[in-house]
Design a protein around this motif. Sequence first.
Motif, mmCIF file in Angstrom:
data_model
loop_
_atom_site.group_PDB
_atom_site.id
_atom_site.type_symbol
_atom_site.label_atom_id
_atom_site.label_comp_id
_atom_site.label_asym_id
_atom_site.label_seq_id
_atom_site.Cartn_x
_atom_site.Cartn_y
_atom_site.Cartn_z
ATOM 1 N N LEU A 125 82.492 -54.645 20.850
ATOM 2 C CA LEU A 125 81.439 -53.711 21.247
ATOM 3 C C LEU A 125 81.513 -52.494 20.344
ATOM 4 O O LEU A 125 82.576 -52.166 19.816
ATOM 5 C CB LEU A 125 81.656 -53.232 22.694
ATOM 6 C CG LEU A 125 81.785 -54.296 23.775
ATOM 7 C CD1 LEU A 125 82.234 -53.662 25.078
ATOM 8 C CD2 LEU A 125 80.465 -55.013 23.955
ATOM 9 N N GLN A 148 75.969 -54.238 27.876
ATOM 10 C CA GLN A 148 77.136 -54.098 28.755
ATOM 11 C C GLN A 148 76.836 -53.183 29.933
ATOM 12 O O GLN A 148 76.215 -52.136 29.774
ATOM 13 C CB GLN A 148 78.322 -53.512 27.956
ATOM 14 C CG GLN A 148 79.558 -53.388 28.822
ATOM 15 C CD GLN A 148 80.662 -52.573 28.197
ATOM 16 O OE1 GLN A 148 80.398 -51.556 27.574
ATOM 17 N NE2 GLN A 148 81.886 -53.016 28.354
ATOM 18 N N TYR A 149 77.312 -53.596 31.106
ATOM 19 C CA TYR A 149 77.289 -52.761 32.309
ATOM 20 C C TYR A 149 78.729 -52.595 32.751
ATOM 21 O O TYR A 149 79.554 -53.478 32.531
ATOM 22 C CB TYR A 149 76.488 -53.436 33.429
ATOM 23 C CG TYR A 149 75.029 -53.549 33.087
ATOM 24 C CD1 TYR A 149 74.146 -52.534 33.451
ATOM 25 C CD2 TYR A 149 74.530 -54.641 32.405
ATOM 26 C CE1 TYR A 149 72.805 -52.624 33.121
ATOM 27 C CE2 TYR A 149 73.200 -54.737 32.073
ATOM 28 C CZ TYR A 149 72.329 -53.721 32.446
ATOM 29 O OH TYR A 149 71.004 -53.812 32.108
ATOM 30 N N ARG A 150 79.036 -51.461 33.368
ATOM 31 C CA ARG A 150 80.396 -51.253 33.827
ATOM 32 C C ARG A 150 80.450 -50.339 35.027
ATOM 33 O O ARG A 150 79.559 -49.519 35.227
ATOM 34 C CB ARG A 150 81.272 -50.717 32.724
ATOM 35 C CG ARG A 150 81.020 -49.254 32.378
ATOM 36 C CD ARG A 150 82.043 -48.658 31.462
ATOM 37 N NE ARG A 150 81.937 -49.188 30.121
ATOM 38 C CZ ARG A 150 82.494 -48.663 29.069
ATOM 39 N NH1 ARG A 150 83.233 -47.593 29.177
ATOM 40 N NH2 ARG A 150 82.345 -49.196 27.899
#
Length: 153
Positions: A125, A148-150
Amino acid sequence: MAETQQNGIHIRPFRSEDRQAWEPLWQGYLTFYKTSLTPEVTETTWQRLLDQAEPMHGLAAVLDGSVVGIVHYLYHRSTWTVGNYCYLQDLFTSEEARGRGVGRALIEAVYEKAQADGASRVYWLTHETNTSAQALYEKVAARSGFIQYRKVF
């Protein structure tokens, strides 16, 4: 991993005596991403990078006798393949080494190691604002298109 040399850049696994050269590059990486870690996390990371039993690994790029770049990578399982994936987690070069092929040499060394270890892919990433790194990444890999999710705890 066998040590490699490319355009005068020597790529090799970290050695315990690299700590003094590694830490300023590690701190530079953290500063670039506007974050900091406790000394405990930094120490644990360094110990993991040296521990042969860990799935976490690191390589140093040496130019003119000095460590000028670092890469950290780790292996993990996937539901999509029998073999592991290789996640290239951190890549950083010193300011004076930029534009000399150090980043590319480190990425290619991870490719070589991951392939030899049976990984089916290497991925990483980067932040959307890191356009200078993206210029290199576009030359050495394909953009996946995933977002991306976090959630941080």
